[in-house]
Write an enzyme that holds these catalytic residues in place. Structure first.
Site, mmCIF file in Angstrom:
data_model
loop_
_atom_site.group_PDB
_atom_site.id
_atom_site.type_symbol
_atom_site.label_atom_id
_atom_site.label_comp_id
_atom_site.label_asym_id
_atom_site.label_seq_id
_atom_site.Cartn_x
_atom_site.Cartn_y
_atom_site.Cartn_z
ATOM 1 N N HIS A 65 -6.555 -9.819 -44.386
ATOM 2 C CA HIS A 65 -7.298 -10.719 -45.400
ATOM 3 C C HIS A 65 -8.960 -10.193 -45.045
ATOM 4 O O HIS A 65 -9.457 -10.885 -44.015
ATOM 5 C CB HIS A 65 -7.147 -12.046 -44.403
ATOM 6 C CG HIS A 65 -7.651 -13.341 -45.378
ATOM 7 N ND1 HIS A 65 -7.298 -14.497 -45.047
ATOM 8 C CD2 HIS A 65 -8.809 -13.337 -46.021
ATOM 9 C CE1 HIS A 65 -7.915 -15.233 -45.775
ATOM 10 N NE2 HIS A 65 -8.888 -14.689 -46.218
ATOM 11 N N HIS A 67 -12.672 -9.916 -47.547
ATOM 12 C CA HIS A 67 -13.041 -9.990 -48.775
ATOM 13 C C HIS A 67 -14.283 -9.017 -49.296
ATOM 14 O O HIS A 67 -14.353 -8.238 -50.462
ATOM 15 C CB HIS A 67 -13.692 -11.342 -49.154
ATOM 16 C CG HIS A 67 -12.699 -12.523 -49.053
ATOM 17 N ND1 HIS A 67 -11.767 -12.754 -49.943
ATOM 18 C CD2 HIS A 67 -12.451 -13.427 -48.076
ATOM 19 C CE1 HIS A 67 -11.113 -14.010 -49.853
ATOM 20 N NE2 HIS A 67 -11.448 -14.341 -48.215
ATOM 21 N N GLU A 135 -6.034 -14.627 -52.406
ATOM 22 C CA GLU A 135 -6.323 -15.860 -51.608
ATOM 23 C C GLU A 135 -6.660 -16.890 -52.898
ATOM 24 O O GLU A 135 -7.843 -17.151 -53.210
ATOM 25 C CB GLU A 135 -7.407 -15.769 -50.737
ATOM 26 C CG GLU A 135 -7.517 -16.971 -49.912
ATOM 27 C CD GLU A 135 -8.568 -17.002 -48.778
ATOM 28 O OE1 GLU A 135 -9.467 -16.227 -48.798
ATOM 29 O OE2 GLU A 135 -8.373 -17.743 -47.906
ATOM 30 N N HIS A 220 -5.338 -18.130 -42.217
ATOM 31 C CA HIS A 220 -6.249 -18.491 -41.157
ATOM 32 C C HIS A 220 -5.854 -19.790 -40.646
ATOM 33 O O HIS A 220 -6.418 -20.711 -40.959
ATOM 34 C CB HIS A 220 -7.691 -18.369 -41.552
ATOM 35 C CG HIS A 220 -8.263 -19.073 -43.039
ATOM 36 N ND1 HIS A 220 -7.734 -20.083 -43.406
ATOM 37 C CD2 HIS A 220 -8.725 -18.157 -44.012
ATOM 38 C CE1 HIS A 220 -8.018 -20.240 -44.823
ATOM 39 N NE2 HIS A 220 -8.905 -19.039 -44.811
ATOM 40 N N ARG A 231 1.706 -37.559 -34.523
ATOM 41 C CA ARG A 231 2.601 -38.264 -35.660
ATOM 42 C C ARG A 231 2.968 -37.532 -36.880
ATOM 43 O O ARG A 231 4.195 -37.585 -37.487
ATOM 44 C CB ARG A 231 2.319 -39.603 -35.596
ATOM 45 C CG ARG A 231 2.286 -40.462 -34.499
ATOM 46 C CD ARG A 231 2.483 -41.933 -34.812
ATOM 47 N NE ARG A 231 2.720 -42.824 -33.767
ATOM 48 C CZ ARG A 231 1.889 -43.260 -32.944
ATOM 49 N NH1 ARG A 231 0.598 -43.090 -33.118
ATOM 50 N NH2 ARG A 231 2.164 -43.990 -31.794
ATOM 51 N N ASP A 252 -13.321 -15.283 -34.057
ATOM 52 C CA ASP A 252 -14.667 -15.051 -33.681
ATOM 53 C C ASP A 252 -15.220 -15.973 -33.004
ATOM 54 O O ASP A 252 -16.482 -16.155 -32.595
ATOM 55 C CB ASP A 252 -15.506 -15.082 -35.059
ATOM 56 C CG ASP A 252 -15.307 -16.350 -36.104
ATOM 57 O OD1 ASP A 252 -14.689 -17.235 -35.576
ATOM 58 O OD2 ASP A 252 -15.871 -16.806 -37.157
ATOM 59 N N ILE A 254 -15.655 -19.103 -33.700
ATOM 60 C CA ILE A 254 -16.359 -20.104 -34.514
ATOM 61 C C ILE A 254 -15.398 -20.745 -35.345
ATOM 62 O O ILE A 254 -15.275 -22.172 -35.232
ATOM 63 C CB ILE A 254 -17.532 -19.382 -35.513
ATOM 64 C CG1 ILE A 254 -18.505 -18.873 -34.370
ATOM 65 C CG2 ILE A 254 -18.160 -20.214 -36.188
ATOM 66 C CD1 ILE A 254 -19.281 -17.792 -35.344
ATOM 67 N N ASP A 278 -11.487 -11.964 -42.440
ATOM 68 C CA ASP A 278 -11.862 -12.816 -43.490
ATOM 69 C C ASP A 278 -13.345 -12.402 -43.663
ATOM 70 O O ASP A 278 -14.042 -13.635 -43.987
ATOM 71 C CB ASP A 278 -11.551 -14.467 -43.061
ATOM 72 C CG ASP A 278 -11.604 -15.126 -44.409
ATOM 73 O OD1 ASP A 278 -11.566 -14.793 -45.413
ATOM 74 O OD2 ASP A 278 -11.741 -16.548 -44.112
ATOM 75 N N ALA A 315 -18.102 -20.015 -44.601
ATOM 76 C CA ALA A 315 -17.740 -19.447 -45.661
ATOM 77 C C ALA A 315 -16.987 -18.011 -45.584
ATOM 78 O O ALA A 315 -16.963 -17.394 -46.370
ATOM 79 C CB ALA A 315 -19.240 -18.905 -46.148
HETATM 80 ZN ZN LIG Z 1 -10.445 -15.822 -47.114
#
Ligand SMILES: [Zn+2]
Length: 391
Positions: A65, A67, A135, A220, A231, A252, A254, A278, A315
């Protein structure tokens, strides 16, 4: 036939504890390996001997994954840019990756699929590309993250067939809470494509049902999905509790807190965690604002490690695989002995290429990296050829 002998390496292979030893690559494959020093008869008869200086010898990373980077993106559908991205990957130990699309129109997506497919089977000083990862666009706009809501839509069989006819698809992320999307999943499942629940607001019951339609992983974990509550465990809770699910995770620190990574490790164990980067277009670029042709903007900050859009939403990441493995190993309170599969073999199994790569085993392709004890990539080897060295 070329022969390369690697001596003095700590070798990680399934079934036994890691050991100091040697490995012989013959032509494109792993011919043999063993403990201590290689038999003398072997040493006289090779083209190259590499002293690994006790560094860790692992299967090359497989990033399913990712880009883009360095200003380039899979969606540009430009062979030169794909080559630039794939060349960047080998400097971070990635020997195989899936160029990953973003939610866009049918036309733009088809162009990206066609461009990526041109690289299937090609070899050189760049990471291998077995196919594309779609994706989207069949997501839930309520969990869009940085995906373009204007192009998020329900699946139709017609559009899915258009994608399938455009080229080689190895993986697709879909929101499983919509009946149309489950029908699409059935189609992709019949093609042997890896199906992932992603950018989804699914409740636990939707995720359980999705297993009947070929879903075997989540995109992710924690990001772009319904969160765990006691619940209604949501997509995250279902991914953690249902054994069938493998979990992509961006480590990462984050996108997910170290403790959330630790929970994932405790729930899923060594064979169901799949580390991904990612990475997106501005990954690898210095801090700054990067306006895009379509009027959007990326903001790179924190020494190139944090990527956001102006709304403040994450992003994608600027993570690299070796840093992800280092973070995850620390956050899992585990050792490389336990976590190495999470950056290679688990991904290979998920996309169905583990019969030829993803682990150090006799007869598999010699897709190998040397990693020092601080997780720096020192050498990347693809099918027996060294494609990257860091001195
Ligand atoms: Zn992605």
């Amino acid at each position: 036939m070329s022969k390369t002998l690697i001596q003095n390496a700590r070798i990680f292979t399934p079934g036994v504890p890691s050991f100091l030893g040697w490995l012989l690559a013959e032509d494109v494959k792993i011919a043999d390996f063993g403990e201590n020093s290689a038999p003398e008869t072997l040493c006289n008869n090779v083209d190259e001997v590499i002293n690994a200086k006790r560094q860790n010898l692992l299967p090359g990373f497989i990033d399913i994954h990712t880009h883009g980077c360095l200003g380039c993106c899979t969606m540009d559908a430009d062979p030169e840019k794909i080559l630039k991205i794939a060349s960047f990957h080998v400097t971070h130990g990635v020997t195989t990756y899936l160029p990953t699309t973003m939610t866009d129109t049918t036309e733009v997506t088809v162009r990206a699929i066609r461009c990526v497919t041109e690289f299937v089977g090609k070899r050189g000083n760049f990471a291998k590309i077995p196919g594309v990862h779609l994706e989207g666009p069949f997501f839930n706009a309520a969990k869009c993250g940085a995906q373009d809501t204007a192009n998020i839509r329900r699946a139709t069989i017609e559009e899915c067939k258009t994608f399938l006819n455009a080229g080689v698809i190895k993986r697709i992320a879909i929101a499983p809470e919509f009946p149309e999307n489950l029908k699409a999943a059935d189609l992709f499942k019949d093609e042997g494509i890896s199906i992932s629940a992603g950018h989804t607001n699914a409740v636990y019951a939707d995720m359980a049902e999705a297993l009947n339609h070929g879903f075997r992983s989540v995109t992710h974990l924690y990001n772009g999905m319904s969160s765990f509550t006691h619940r209604e465990p949501g997509a995250a809770g279902a991914a953690l509790s249902l054994d069938e699910y493998s979990c992509e995770i961006i480590c990462d620190n984050i996108h997910s807190h170290p403790a959330a990574q630790n929970i994932a490790w405790r729930c899923k164990g060594a064979e169901k965690i799949v580390l991904i980067t990612d990475m997106i277009r501005p990954s690898g670029l210095p801090d700054g604002h990067y306006p895009q042709a379509d009027g959007s903007e990326f903001i790179v900050s924190h020494n190139g490690t944090e990527l956001r859009i102006p709304s403040g939403a994450l992003a994608g990441s600027a993570l690299t695989m070796e840093r992800g493995l280092k973070n995850f190993t620390a956050n899992a309170h585990a050792s490389l002995e336990e976590t190495w599969r999470c950056s290679s073999l688990n991904a290979a199994k998920l996309i169905g290429i583990d019969h030829e790569t993803g682990s150090i085993e006799k007869g598999k392709l010699a897709d190998i990296i040397l990693l020092d004890d601080d997780f720096n990539v020192k050498r990347t080897i693809i099918e027996g050829q060294t494609v990257y060295i860091q001195d």
